[in-house]
Design a protein around this motif. Structure first.
Motif, PDB file in Angstrom:
ATOM      1  N   LYS A 117       7.461 -11.563  85.756  1.00 55.77           N
ATOM      2  CA  LYS A 117       8.128 -12.363  86.746  1.00 55.77           C
ATOM      3  C   LYS A 117       7.260 -12.600  87.856  1.00 55.77           C
ATOM      4  CE  LYS A 117      12.621 -12.448  89.146  1.00 55.77           C
ATOM      5  NZ  LYS A 117      13.764 -11.776  89.338  1.00 55.77           N
ATOM      6  N   LYS A 118       6.737 -11.718  88.356  1.00 56.95           N
ATOM      7  CA  LYS A 118       5.937 -11.988  89.686  1.00 56.95           C
ATOM      8  C   LYS A 118       4.692 -12.976  89.482  1.00 56.95           C
ATOM      9  CE  LYS A 118       2.908  -9.422  92.805  1.00 56.95           C
ATOM     10  NZ  LYS A 118       2.536  -7.909  93.131  1.00 56.95           N
ATOM     11  N   LYS A 171       4.592 -15.064  86.951  1.00 54.26           N
ATOM     12  CA  LYS A 171       5.322 -16.638  86.717  1.00 54.26           C
ATOM     13  C   LYS A 171       5.493 -17.092  88.120  1.00 54.26           C
ATOM     14  CE  LYS A 171       8.657 -18.646  84.050  1.00 54.26           C
ATOM     15  NZ  LYS A 171       9.793 -18.475  83.193  1.00 54.26           N
ATOM     16  N   GLU A 172       6.025 -16.455  89.137  1.00 54.47           N
ATOM     17  CA  GLU A 172       6.407 -16.790  90.362  1.00 54.47           C
ATOM     18  C   GLU A 172       4.887 -17.374  91.234  1.00 54.47           C
ATOM     19  OE1 GLU A 172       8.668 -13.979  92.535  1.00 54.47           O
ATOM     20  OE2 GLU A 172      10.565 -14.430  91.010  1.00 54.47           O
ATOM     21  N   GLU A 173       4.063 -16.600  91.024  1.00 55.89           N
ATOM     22  CA  GLU A 173       2.774 -16.792  91.719  1.00 55.89           C
ATOM     23  C   GLU A 173       2.378 -18.049  91.213  1.00 55.89           C
ATOM     24  OE1 GLU A 173       0.454 -13.515  91.167  1.00 55.89           O
ATOM     25  OE2 GLU A 173       1.491 -12.325  92.851  1.00 55.89           O
ATOM     26  N   LYS A 174       2.366 -18.285  89.960  1.00 58.29           N
ATOM     27  CA  LYS A 174       1.862 -19.520  89.090  1.00 58.29           C
ATOM     28  C   LYS A 174       2.538 -20.515  89.699  1.00 58.29           C
ATOM     29  CE  LYS A 174       0.564 -20.949  84.806  1.00 58.29           C
ATOM     30  NZ  LYS A 174       0.497 -20.717  83.087  1.00 58.29           N
ATOM     31  N   LEU A 175       4.027 -20.495  89.758  1.00 58.41           N
ATOM     32  CA  LEU A 175       4.743 -21.648  90.223  1.00 58.41           C
ATOM     33  C   LEU A 175       4.475 -21.827  91.499  1.00 58.41           C
ATOM     34  CD1 LEU A 175       7.047 -23.718  89.507  1.00 58.41           C
ATOM     35  CD2 LEU A 175       8.619 -21.741  90.527  1.00 58.41           C
ATOM     36  N   LEU A 176       4.177 -21.067  92.363  1.00 63.15           N
ATOM     37  CA  LEU A 176       3.781 -21.302  93.964  1.00 63.15           C
ATOM     38  C   LEU A 176       2.570 -22.092  94.062  1.00 63.15           C
ATOM     39  CD1 LEU A 176       4.890 -18.031  95.630  1.00 63.15           C
ATOM     40  CD2 LEU A 176       6.106 -20.340  95.761  1.00 63.15           C
ATOM     41  N   GLN A 181       2.777 -25.592  92.917  1.00 64.70           N
ATOM     42  CA  GLN A 181       3.794 -26.426  94.349  1.00 64.70           C
ATOM     43  C   GLN A 181       2.376 -26.790  95.005  1.00 64.70           C
ATOM     44  OE1 GLN A 181       6.838 -23.762  95.038  1.00 64.70           O
ATOM     45  NE2 GLN A 181       8.254 -24.784  93.632  1.00 64.70           N
TER      46      GLN A 181
END
Length: 51
Positions: free
Chosen positions: A18-19, A21-26, A29
Motif C-alpha cells: 500500500k505504501k 502504491k501510494e508513493e508511486k501514485l504521488l 501526479q
C-alpha cells in the motif's frame, strides 16, 4: 521452535504494498504536474537568469 505468525507477515506485506502504491501514485501526479507546467517555467527561468 516458535510458530510463524502468518497474519502478522501478511499484514506487514500488505502495508508495504500500500505504501509503495501510494508513493508511486504521488510520483505520477508530480510528474504529470511538472509536464503540464514545465515548458512555461523553463521559458520564464531562462529569461530570469543573467548571463
Amino acid at each position: 521452535m516458535a510458530q510463524r505468525n502468518y497474519k502478522f507477515e501478511k499484514r506487514q506485506k500488505d502495508l508495504a504494498k500500500k505504501k509503495k502504491k501510494e508513493e508511486k501514485l504521488l510520483k505520477k501526479q508530480e510528474k504529470k504536474r511538472e509536464k503540464e507546467q514545465g515548458p512555461l517555467e523553463d521559458e520564464q527561468s531562462s529569461e530570469d537568469t543573467p548571463e
